[in-house]
Design a protein around this motif. Structure first.
Motif, mmCIF file in Angstrom:
data_model
loop_
_atom_site.group_PDB
_atom_site.id
_atom_site.type_symbol
_atom_site.label_atom_id
_atom_site.label_comp_id
_atom_site.label_asym_id
_atom_site.label_seq_id
_atom_site.Cartn_x
_atom_site.Cartn_y
_atom_site.Cartn_z
ATOM 1 N N THR A 102 -53.158 13.028 -12.989
ATOM 2 C CA THR A 102 -51.915 13.588 -12.448
ATOM 3 C C THR A 102 -52.233 14.887 -11.708
ATOM 4 N N SER B 202 -46.318 12.754 -9.986
ATOM 5 C CA SER B 202 -47.227 12.034 -10.864
ATOM 6 C C SER B 202 -47.212 10.545 -10.555
ATOM 7 N N ASN C 121 -48.262 8.254 -12.541
ATOM 8 C CA ASN C 121 -47.762 7.568 -13.734
ATOM 9 C C ASN C 121 -46.241 7.435 -13.668
ATOM 10 N N LEU C 122 -45.588 8.524 -13.311
ATOM 11 C CA LEU C 122 -44.122 8.477 -13.221
ATOM 12 C C LEU C 122 -43.677 7.592 -12.072
ATOM 13 N N ARG D 88 -43.586 4.091 -13.249
ATOM 14 C CA ARG D 88 -42.425 3.814 -14.107
ATOM 15 C C ARG D 88 -41.159 3.685 -13.270
ATOM 16 N N ARG E 172 -43.878 3.258 -28.187
ATOM 17 C CA ARG E 172 -45.102 3.905 -28.658
ATOM 18 C C ARG E 172 -45.242 3.790 -30.175
ATOM 19 N N ARG F 291 -38.980 5.665 -26.257
ATOM 20 C CA ARG F 291 -38.617 6.790 -25.405
ATOM 21 C C ARG F 291 -37.873 6.283 -24.182
ATOM 22 N N TYR G 207 -37.114 14.266 -16.727
ATOM 23 C CA TYR G 207 -38.051 13.649 -15.786
ATOM 24 C C TYR G 207 -37.363 13.171 -14.514
ATOM 25 N N ASP H 117 -41.750 12.108 -25.174
ATOM 26 C CA ASP H 117 -43.084 12.510 -24.698
ATOM 27 C C ASP H 117 -43.757 13.397 -25.738
ATOM 28 N N GLU I 93 -50.085 0.595 -21.154
ATOM 29 C CA GLU I 93 -51.026 1.649 -20.737
ATOM 30 C C GLU I 93 -51.511 2.493 -21.905
ATOM 31 N N VAL J 285 -52.150 6.197 -23.202
ATOM 32 C CA VAL J 285 -51.418 7.419 -22.869
ATOM 33 C C VAL J 285 -52.371 8.592 -22.580
HETATM 34 C C1 IPM Z 1 -47.266 10.298 -21.084
HETATM 35 C C2 IPM Z 1 -47.847 11.338 -20.178
HETATM 36 C C3 IPM Z 1 -47.030 11.393 -18.897
HETATM 37 C C4 IPM Z 1 -45.615 11.834 -19.248
HETATM 38 C C5 IPM Z 1 -47.621 12.276 -17.797
HETATM 39 C C6 IPM Z 1 -49.043 11.878 -17.475
HETATM 40 C C7 IPM Z 1 -46.781 12.280 -16.549
HETATM 41 O O1 IPM Z 1 -47.910 12.579 -20.802
HETATM 42 O O2 IPM Z 1 -47.254 9.119 -20.713
HETATM 43 O O3 IPM Z 1 -46.823 10.652 -22.187
HETATM 44 O O4 IPM Z 1 -45.324 13.027 -19.276
HETATM 45 O O5 IPM Z 1 -44.798 10.956 -19.499
#
Ligand code: IPM
Ligand code: MN
Length: 334
Positions: free
Chosen positions: A72, A80, A82-83, A86, A96, A117, A124, A230, A259, A261
């Motif tokens: 990131t 990010s 990752n975001l 999503r 999780r 979550r 976010y 998170d 994925e 984490v």
């Molecule tokens: C998670 C990570 C991510 C988040 C980051 C990498 C953007 O910490 O998957 O928990 O904050 O969601």
């Protein structure tokens, strides 16, 4: 040919080497999956970070993807990746689970909890602005629609894994409107699941109790807004030995991405020192999701037996095996 095709996003840093271990273990276990490896190096679309079209098409076609860690970039002008993933696929629930690993000693044994979550909004949402110099706002956006969607999923998920209790974690005493809406939506959704016990708990209290006696949470599925999830999920991971051991699933209506984490660990990348367990356990969640539970059970047993034996574990767990040696030890047990 009776095979499933799954998109593979190998990721950065240690991503390719831990991905190789997953692939080797899957072929040794004769899992009927073919991988379609895609590149998600971001492109700019209308000035915004976006996933390349080929990768989007692959995930949409295959419905399921497995993903290694993506770095990131920190700072302005970057979103990010990752975001972005999503968001692109509207993966609204992030599951999780956190379970103690046999043989790996921490001050806590028998941790077995599942956290879900909300994965698309809250803090976010990315809505931030400077009001005047020295005064900024970061908006925490909560909608009934997204709350209801993840809460309903939470109850269904609890049922599917045989847990009889859903607890919503919040701070509605302070975030009266946003968390208040999340909690009141939860009460409504709970009415549709009379067979499942439902209650709520304040976030700070959950943290206190979790590190005091995590067994309290064993019968439950915890559901919470995005940022709380998170933070609490990392805290839970800490109870069992860290992010190298915890899997994660991003679930949407159209597709799902499984994925690890943890980060991309650039300091040890390419040295065959990484621990692939988190990605492996995420791939086990993926197999369950795909209805390949028998394969998941068999491989999970081999992973847990290898960890419990402790002869071929990686450095982060106190062993001296390489990533490849650990993977070979798992394969030998299959
Ligand atoms: C998670 C990570 C991510 C988040 C980051 C990498 C953007 O910490 O998957 O928990 O904050 O969601
Ligand atoms: Mn996190």
């Amino acid at each position: 040919n009776g095979n499933y095709t799954v998109t593979f996003i190998e990721g950065d840093g240690i991503g390719p080497e831990i991905s190789r271990s997953v692939k080797e273990i899957f072929s040794a276990a004769k899992v009927p999956i073919e991988w379609e490896t895609v590149d998600v190096t971001p492109i700019l679309k209308d000035g915004k970070t976006a996933i390349p079209d080929a990768a989007i098409q692959s995930v949409k076609k295959n419905y399921v993807a497995l993903k290694g860690p993506l770095a990131t970039p920190i700072g302005k002008g970057h979103v990010s990746l990752n975001l972005t993933l999503r968001r692109t696929f509207n993966l609204f629930a992030n599951v999780r689970p956190c379970r103690s690993v046999p043989g790996y000693k921490t001050p806590y044994d028998n941790v077995d909890t599942v956290l879900i979550r909300e994965n698309t909004e809250g803090e976010y949402s990315g809505i931030e602005h400077e009001v005047v110099d020295g005064v900024v706002q970061s908006i925490k956006l909560i909608t009934r629609k997204a709350s209801e969607r993840v809460l309903r999923f939470g109850f269904q998920y609890a049922e599917s894994i045989g847990k009889q209790h859903v607890r919503v974690v919040h701070k509605a005493t302070i975030m009266k409107m946003s968390d208040g809406l999340f909690v009141s939506t939860a009460r409504d959704v709970a009415k549709d699941f009379p067979q499942i016990e439902f209650d709520t708990e304040l976030l700070d209290n959950t943290c206190l109790k979790m590190v005091t006696d995590p067994k309290v949470y064993q019968p439950m599925v915890l559901v919470m807004p995005n940022l709380y999830g998170d933070i609490v999920s990392d805290m839970c991971a800490g109870l069992i030995g860290g992010l190298g051991l915890t899997p994660s699933a991003n679930i949407g209506d159209e597709c799902s991405i499984f994925e690890a984490v943890h980060g991309s660990a650039p300091d040890i990348a390419g040295k065959d020192l990484a621990n692939p367990t988190a990605l492996l356990l995420s791939s086990m969640m993926m197999l369950q999701h795909m209805g390949l539970g028998a394969h998941a059970d068999k491989i999970t047993k081999a992973i847990m037996d290898t960890l419990a034996e402790g002869k071929s574990i990686t450095g982060d767990l106190g062993g001296n095996a390489t990533n490849s040696q650990y993977a070979q030890a798992i394969i030998a047990k299959l």
